[in-house]
Design a protein around this motif. Structure first.
Motif, PDB file in Angstrom:
ATOM      1  N   GLU A 132       5.101  -9.682   6.021  1.00 50.19           N
ATOM      2  CA  GLU A 132       5.561 -10.512   7.576  1.00 50.19           C
ATOM      3  C   GLU A 132       6.480 -11.685   7.172  1.00 50.19           C
ATOM      4  OE1 GLU A 132       5.082 -12.533  11.626  1.00 50.19           O
ATOM      5  OE2 GLU A 132       4.720 -10.906  10.812  1.00 50.19           O
ATOM      6  N   MET A 133       6.371 -12.109   6.357  1.00 51.33           N
ATOM      7  CA  MET A 133       7.919 -12.635   6.173  1.00 51.33           C
ATOM      8  C   MET A 133       9.248 -11.633   5.593  1.00 51.33           C
ATOM      9  SD  MET A 133       7.243 -15.866   3.407  1.00 51.33           S
ATOM     10  CE  MET A 133       6.914 -14.848   1.909  1.00 51.33           C
ATOM     11  N   GLN A 134       9.800 -10.451   5.352  1.00 49.61           N
ATOM     12  CA  GLN A 134      10.581  -9.971   4.956  1.00 49.61           C
ATOM     13  C   GLN A 134      10.702  -9.081   6.630  1.00 49.61           C
ATOM     14  OE1 GLN A 134       8.444  -6.568   2.259  1.00 49.61           O
ATOM     15  NE2 GLN A 134       9.972  -7.909   1.096  1.00 49.61           N
ATOM     16  N   ARG A 135       9.638  -8.746   7.345  1.00 49.83           N
ATOM     17  CA  ARG A 135       9.802  -8.525   9.176  1.00 49.83           C
ATOM     18  C   ARG A 135      10.506  -9.217   9.917  1.00 49.83           C
ATOM     19  NH1 ARG A 135       8.239  -9.174  13.753  1.00 49.83           N
ATOM     20  NH2 ARG A 135       6.411 -10.860  13.073  1.00 49.83           N
ATOM     21  N   ARG A 136      10.782 -10.775   9.502  1.00 45.64           N
ATOM     22  CA  ARG A 136      10.785 -12.009  10.441  1.00 45.64           C
ATOM     23  C   ARG A 136      12.214 -11.780   9.695  1.00 45.64           C
ATOM     24  NH1 ARG A 136       6.848 -16.731  11.852  1.00 45.64           N
ATOM     25  NH2 ARG A 136       4.672 -15.497  11.889  1.00 45.64           N
TER      26      ARG A 136
END
Length: 436
Positions: free
Chosen positions: A354-358
């Motif tokens: 999720e952090m990479q997606r953001r």
């Protein structure tokens, strides 16, 4: 049983009968296989009471009575052969009959057999047979013959052959008959790991007896054994026994320190169990509150509660629920930073994804590149006016198992023997923790 009294009573009470008649007790002997009746039958035949005298039948029934556990049967045979009564004198046969009576518990017969094998006037001079008498007499409870076996057979002296196996058993029996010297020898033979006679179960029994007899070194050795196999409550007990008794062998008061270490260990275990119980109860309550929030679809509230609880277990459950629901859009980046430092495994992978997606600037898995605790703490502080990234509570207490004695005290092979004895031999404590 007093043979002379029996003879006298039968002579008065019995009336001679025709030669073809059975002896009065014969039927009871044969039908009931009763040693007492068989002995009476022998008496009746040897005296000719109630039947015709028949020496061979008398001897057969005396032998049968002895075989059925009545030592008087063999003893009277020994007396007849020794003194040439109704039979030719045969000292070897007499000694053997006395020995047979000794085996089934007649202590006077043990003395008779020993005398015949060793006294010159009988011409047998059989030390090997005498030592077998000692052994059998010892097992039937004649302490002095246990002591003779220990004295002459441990090393072999005065023409007696060394027989440490027999001596060990005689020492054990002598110890059970409460002879301190026999107990010392039994401990040496059975409880020394490199002794050929070493037997773990007997060793523990002998050490217990010696400890009860106030031998502090034995208490220490037994405490060390229980320590080694992980039965710590008994280890502490015997260590303390060694501590409380007078010093022996220059080291038995090591038990004082060992007992103290054990008690501290027990206190650590109790404290650990208390803390773990508190953690379990707290998590139970936290899981219930988290479930209520998640049931309402309040994933942001659930994540906030997880952070507030500072519980890794609660945080992991919250992250899994958010990931399964695809509700990451309701979760702030601050919570992602926190979860990245708290979690491991699949839950951490979900947070990383999720952090990479953001596009939060984190690369790869946690701990790699810019995705390190320091970088995450820095980003959290920048986004929260310098506040420190919160840490999770410990999920368990700090606890170190107690150290066991060195291998120099008890070798690994010995440990295996004691563990086997403690857990598997007949009568062992198979429910003990060490056996699980």
């Amino acid at each position: 049983m007093n043979i002379l009294k029996i003879f006298a009573a039968l002579a008065i009470a019995m009336i001679s009968a025709p030669g073809w008649a059975q002896a009065p007790s014969e039927q009871s002997c044969n039908q009931q296989n009763d040693g007492e009746f068989c002995f009476y039958t022998g008496v009746e035949y040897i005296q000719g009471q109630g039947t015709a005298k028949n020496v061979q039948k008398a001897f057969d029934y005396f032998q049968k009575s002895c075989d059925l556990g009545i030592p008087d049967g063999c003893n009277v045979l020994g007396y007849h052969f020794q003194n040439g009564i109704d039979v030719d004198v045969d000292f070897a046969a007499a000694a053997q009959h006395y020995h047979n009576a000794c085996k089934v518990g007649m202590h006077a017969a043990c003395d008779s057999a020993n005398a015949m094998y060793l006294q010159g006037k009988y011409g047998l001079n059989n030390k090997m047979a005498a030592t077998q008498v000692w052994f059998d007499a010892c097992q039937s409870g004649v302490l002095k013959m246990c002591q003779w076996g220990i004295d002459y057979l441990i090393e072999g002296r005065d023409g007696y052959a060394e027989n440490r196996t027999a001596a060990a058993k005689m020492a054990l029996k002598g110890c059970l008959l409460q002879d301190p010297n026999a107990c010392d020898w039994a401990e040496y033979l059975y409880a020394t790991p490199d002794s050929p006679q070493f037997e773990a179960l007997e060793a523990m029994r002998i050490l217990s007896i010696n400890c009860v007899q106030r031998k502090s070194a034995s208490c220490l050795r037994l405490g060390t054994i229980y320590h080694e196999i992980g039965v710590y409550d008994k280890a502490e007990f015997f260590y303390q026994q060694a501590c409380d008794l007078p010093e022996e062998e220059g080291n038995s008061h090591q038990g004082c320190g060992h007992a103290k270490d054990m008690r501290e260990y027990f206190a650590d275990v109790a404290e650990r169990e208390r803390i773990m119980a508190e953690i379990a109860e707290r998590n139970k309550q936290n899981f219930a509150q988290l479930s209520q929030l998640l049931a309402k679809g309040d994933y942001a509230g659930g994540m906030a509660f997880a952070v507030e609880s500072r519980s890794v277990e609660v945080a992991e459950r919250a992250v899994i629920a958010v990931n399964q629901a695809g509700a990451w859009g309701t979760i702030s980046a601050d919570y992602l930073y926190i979860m990245a430092t708290w979690l491991k495994g699949g839950a951490l992978a979900a947070v990383n994804a999720e952090m990479q997606r953001r596009g939060t600037g984190l690369e790869g898995q946690f701990g790699e590149g810019t995705n390190t605790p320091a970088q995450i703490a820095k980003r959290y502080a920048e986004a929260n006016n310098g506040r420190q990234l919160p840490s999770a509570r410990a999920s368990s207490s700090s606890f170190s198992p107690i150290a066991v004695p060195s291998s120099a005290q008890i070798a690994q092979s010995t440990r295996d023997k004691y563990r086997w004895a403690h857990c598997q031999m007949s009568g062992s404590n198979t429910s003990a923790t060490v056996c699980q």
